[in-house]
Design a protein around this motif. Structure first.
Motif: not given
Length: 153
Positions: A126-149
């Motif tokens: 959430x932003x102090x002036x703009x309010x809440x943003x759409x929720x972000x889901x966690x996924x994995x990036x298979x080639x790098x094993x990294x995280x993505x929202x």
């Protein structure tokens, strides 16, 4: 006997530690796995493979990592027009602080945003002036094993 030699070789930590290093090259691997590799290469490799498939993130790990941010094209020209990524520059970077603050590198939004993690896989910002943003889901990036929202924006 050949089988006893193979058994000794298969039990060799240096073999497993070397294999782990090869598999991990260019991939996100936890510091715990990297530390474990020195003494127990096979266990560390097995653990890292399991971690690479995790669909959740611990808040402490979320706070340890530096994240890169860009809007999706679907966010619209208003948002992409001021996004460095869409202007040919590198994406903005940010960090999630343990106190719930979002810290932006060289960004006017620094200090204005808060985060919370739900169930280890849903990020709400959430932003102090703009309010809440759409929720972000966690996924994995298979080639790098990294995280993505990922979000609709």
């Amino acid at each position: 006997c050949v089988s006893s030699r193979w058994a000794r070789l298969a039990a060799s930590n240096s073999l497993w530690a070397s294999l782990a290093e090869r598999v991990w090259e260019g991939r996100h691997v936890s510091e715990a796995c990297r530390a474990q590799r020195r003494q127990h290469g096979r266990s560390a490799l097995r653990r890292s493979l399991a971690e690479s498939e995790a669909r959740h993130i611990d808040p402490s790990l979320l706070c340890e990592l530096t994240w890169h941010f860009r809007f999706k094209r679907a966010a619209g020209e208003h948002w992409t027009g001021s996004d460095p990524y869409w202007q040919g520059a590198r994406a903005r970077t940010l960090r999630f602080e343990p106190d719930g603050a979002v810290r932006w590198e060289e960004e006017a939004w620094d200090g204005l945003m808060r985060w919370r993690l739900e169930g280890g896989s849903l990020l709400r910002v959430s932003h102090a002036q703009l309010g809440a943003f759409p929720a972000e889901r966690l996924v994995r990036h298979p080639p790098s094993w990294g995280y993505l929202f990922t979000s609709p924006w």
